[in-house]
Design a protein around this motif. Structure first.
Motif, short mmCIF file in Angstrom:
data_model
loop_
_atom_site.label_atom_id
_atom_site.label_comp_id
_atom_site.label_asym_id
_atom_site.label_seq_id
_atom_site.Cartn_x
_atom_site.Cartn_y
_atom_site.Cartn_z
N THR A 137 -12.97 -6.63 -6.77
CA THR A 137 -13.36 -4.77 -7.02
C THR A 137 -13.97 -3.88 -6.35
N GLU A 138 -14.14 -4.41 -5.30
CA GLU A 138 -14.59 -3.82 -4.29
C GLU A 138 -13.63 -3.56 -3.23
N GLN A 139 -12.63 -2.86 -3.61
CA GLN A 139 -11.35 -2.33 -3.32
C GLN A 139 -10.67 -1.24 -3.65
N LEU A 140 -10.89 -0.12 -2.90
CA LEU A 140 -10.58 1.29 -3.22
C LEU A 140 -8.47 0.67 -3.61
N LYS A 141 -8.42 1.95 -4.38
CA LYS A 141 -6.87 1.35 -4.85
C LYS A 141 -6.01 1.37 -3.56
N GLN A 142 -5.04 1.23 -2.97
CA GLN A 142 -4.40 1.60 -1.58
C GLN A 142 -3.26 0.41 -1.73
N THR A 143 -2.59 1.65 -1.08
CA THR A 143 -1.01 0.17 -0.84
C THR A 143 -0.87 0.58 0.54
N PHE A 144 -0.12 -0.23 1.01
CA PHE A 144 0.00 -0.28 3.17
C PHE A 144 0.97 -1.12 3.29
N TYR A 145 1.93 -0.29 4.21
CA TYR A 145 3.30 -0.81 4.23
C TYR A 145 2.99 -1.20 5.93
N LEU A 146 3.49 -2.32 5.78
CA LEU A 146 2.94 -3.14 7.01
C LEU A 146 4.36 -4.07 7.90
#
Length: 165
Positions: A145-154
């Motif tokens: 819940t404390e995370q903004l909606k994000q996608t990472f390619y790492l």
């Protein structure tokens, strides 16, 4: 191989991460994970490093024939588990069922197969999922819940000198 090269082109290392949660996991969990001397498949190494870093009390696996050995208590109850591992082979639940039951206090680790892009797309499109981290050989999903909606390619390696398929 072409799919992996495309992934490398759009992926980044810790310098492209602007989420403290993901940055800490990447630098302390993935990059600093102690490597074994014998060869371990990147899927297994990523999963072991995630379990080592997050230290869940219980793990729920969706497969009856899970191929990797982890030194953690497994559970038959998805709701009481801290860490859920979705492995498509001999599966008890679909990815849609898992995403629906996932809580903000749980982490989902997807062991990708040939269906990787479809599963990642479903996770990203789910309105309740706030975080997807694609390592190509493993995908971390969360409803934090404390995370903004994000996608990472790492990349699971820090430098191209560390590159292994």
């Amino acid at each position: 191989m072409w799919e992996y090269l495309q992934f490398l082109w759009k992926s980044t290392n810790e310098h492209g991460v602007h989420s403290p949660f993901v940055f800490q996991f990447l630098t302390r969990g993935i990059y600093d994970f102690p490597l074994k001397k014998q060869y371990v498949h990147p899927r297994e190494r990523l999963l072991q490093s995630a379990v080592y870093y997050f230290q869940p009390k219980t793990i729920f696996t969706t497969s009856n024939s899970f191929p990797y050995k982890l030194n953690v208590l497994t559970s038959n109850d998805i709701l009481s588990s801290d860490f859920i591992i979705y492995y498509e082979e001999n599966n008890r639940l679909t990815i849609d069922e898992i995403l629906e039951q996932l809580t903000p206090h749980q982490l989902l680790w997807i062991v990708p197969t040939d269906n990787r892009k479809n599963i990642l797309s479903k996770a990203k499109k789910n309105p309740t999922i706030t975080l997807t981290v694609d390592f190509f050989h493993g995908i971390l999903v969360s409803k934090r819940t404390e995370q903004l909606k994000q996608t990472f390619y790492l990349r699971s390696f820090r430098y191209f000198g560390d590159f292994k398929i």
